[in-house]
Design a protein around this motif. Structure first.
Motif, PDB file in Angstrom:
ATOM      1  N   LYS A   9       8.108  -0.399  13.355  1.00 20.81           N
ATOM      2  CA  LYS A   9       8.165  -1.922  12.693  1.00 20.81           C
ATOM      3  C   LYS A   9       8.604  -2.551  13.627  1.00 20.81           C
ATOM      4  CE  LYS A   9      11.016  -1.300   9.556  1.00 20.81           C
ATOM      5  NZ  LYS A   9      12.335  -0.869   7.905  1.00 20.81           N
ATOM      6  N   ASN A  44      -0.654  -0.410   8.639  1.00 22.87           N
ATOM      7  CA  ASN A  44      -0.301   0.281   7.268  1.00 22.87           C
ATOM      8  C   ASN A  44      -0.500  -0.973   6.018  1.00 22.87           C
ATOM      9  OD1 ASN A  44       0.251   2.016   5.521  1.00 22.87           O
ATOM     10  ND2 ASN A  44       2.122   0.080   4.945  1.00 22.87           N
ATOM     11  N   ASN A  47       2.040  -0.370   0.445  1.00 21.52           N
ATOM     12  CA  ASN A  47       3.635  -0.738  -0.004  1.00 21.52           C
ATOM     13  C   ASN A  47       4.691   0.292  -0.148  1.00 21.52           C
ATOM     14  OD1 ASN A  47       3.010   0.704  -1.997  1.00 21.52           O
ATOM     15  ND2 ASN A  47       2.353  -1.377  -4.247  1.00 21.52           N
ATOM     16  N   ARG A  48       4.789   1.574   0.509  1.00 19.67           N
ATOM     17  CA  ARG A  48       5.434   2.296   0.577  1.00 19.67           C
ATOM     18  C   ARG A  48       5.774   2.961   1.744  1.00 19.67           C
ATOM     19  NH1 ARG A  48       2.164   7.812  -1.422  1.00 19.67           N
ATOM     20  NH2 ARG A  48       0.559   6.675  -0.417  1.00 19.67           N
ATOM     21  N   SER A  49       5.738   1.893   3.045  1.00 16.32           N
ATOM     22  CA  SER A  49       6.387   2.432   4.490  1.00 16.32           C
ATOM     23  C   SER A  49       7.388   1.200   4.540  1.00 16.32           C
ATOM     24  CB  SER A  49       5.127   1.687   4.592  1.00 16.32           C
ATOM     25  OG  SER A  49       5.105  -0.144   5.310  1.00 16.32           O
ATOM     26  N   LYS A  50       8.504   0.900   3.687  1.00 17.94           N
ATOM     27  CA  LYS A  50       9.460   0.767   4.143  1.00 17.94           C
ATOM     28  C   LYS A  50       9.313  -0.915   5.076  1.00 17.94           C
ATOM     29  CE  LYS A  50      11.935   4.371   1.745  1.00 17.94           C
ATOM     30  NZ  LYS A  50      12.826   5.179   1.385  1.00 17.94           N
ATOM     31  N   GLY A  51       8.382  -1.089   5.237  1.00 17.52           N
ATOM     32  CA  GLY A  51       8.190  -2.405   6.108  1.00 17.52           C
ATOM     33  C   GLY A  51       8.230  -1.953   7.946  1.00 17.52           C
ATOM     34  N   GLU A  53       4.929  -0.421   9.767  1.00 16.15           N
ATOM     35  CA  GLU A  53       3.693  -1.612   9.886  1.00 16.15           C
ATOM     36  C   GLU A  53       2.795  -0.836  10.650  1.00 16.15           C
ATOM     37  OE1 GLU A  53       3.814  -6.159  10.430  1.00 16.15           O
ATOM     38  OE2 GLU A  53       6.574  -4.954  10.975  1.00 16.15           O
ATOM     39  N   ASP A  89      11.776  -0.977  15.206  1.00 15.76           N
ATOM     40  CA  ASP A  89      12.422   0.407  14.713  1.00 15.76           C
ATOM     41  C   ASP A  89      11.403   0.886  15.186  1.00 15.76           C
ATOM     42  OD1 ASP A  89      14.288   1.920  14.026  1.00 15.76           O
ATOM     43  OD2 ASP A  89      15.333   1.573  11.739  1.00 15.76           O
TER      44      ASP A  89
END
Length: 97
Positions: A9, A44, A47-51, A53, A89
């Motif tokens: 992230k 990525n 839209n399921r990646s929780k931010g 990338e 992160d």
């Protein structure tokens, strides 16, 4: 064999060019770090990646190869670049199969 999965992230200030450079640098590790059997990395699109990338998978011959990967100077250079461009992160999962 060992599978090493990493999710990254980044700061909103990190550019797409910097993310592409991360991928280019990481893929070259297969040429210089012993024990890497395969390496894949990409940006990525879900839209399921929780931010998170960028996703990375590295397949190693064994646990020893994975243990040698972390401190290897080429890996440390990529990690330093990640910090330079604003990685915020990281999630890592390792498993043997």
């Amino acid at each position: 064999m060992v599978e090493h999965i990493v999710l990254l992230k980044f700061s909103p200030k990190t550019t797409i060019e910097q993310k592409q450079e991360t991928i280019s640098r990481t893929l070259l590790l297969k040429e210089v770090i012993p024990g890497i059997m395969d390496i894949q990395q990409g940006i990525n699109f879900s839209n399921r990646s929780k931010g998170f990338e960028i996703g990375l998978t590295v397949r190693f011959e064994d646990r020893t190869s994975l243990e040698n990967y972390g401190p290897h100077p080429a890996h440390q250079e990529v990690f330093a670049y990640l910090q330079e461009i604003g990685v915020e992160d990281i999630i890592v999962v390792d498993f043997e199969f």
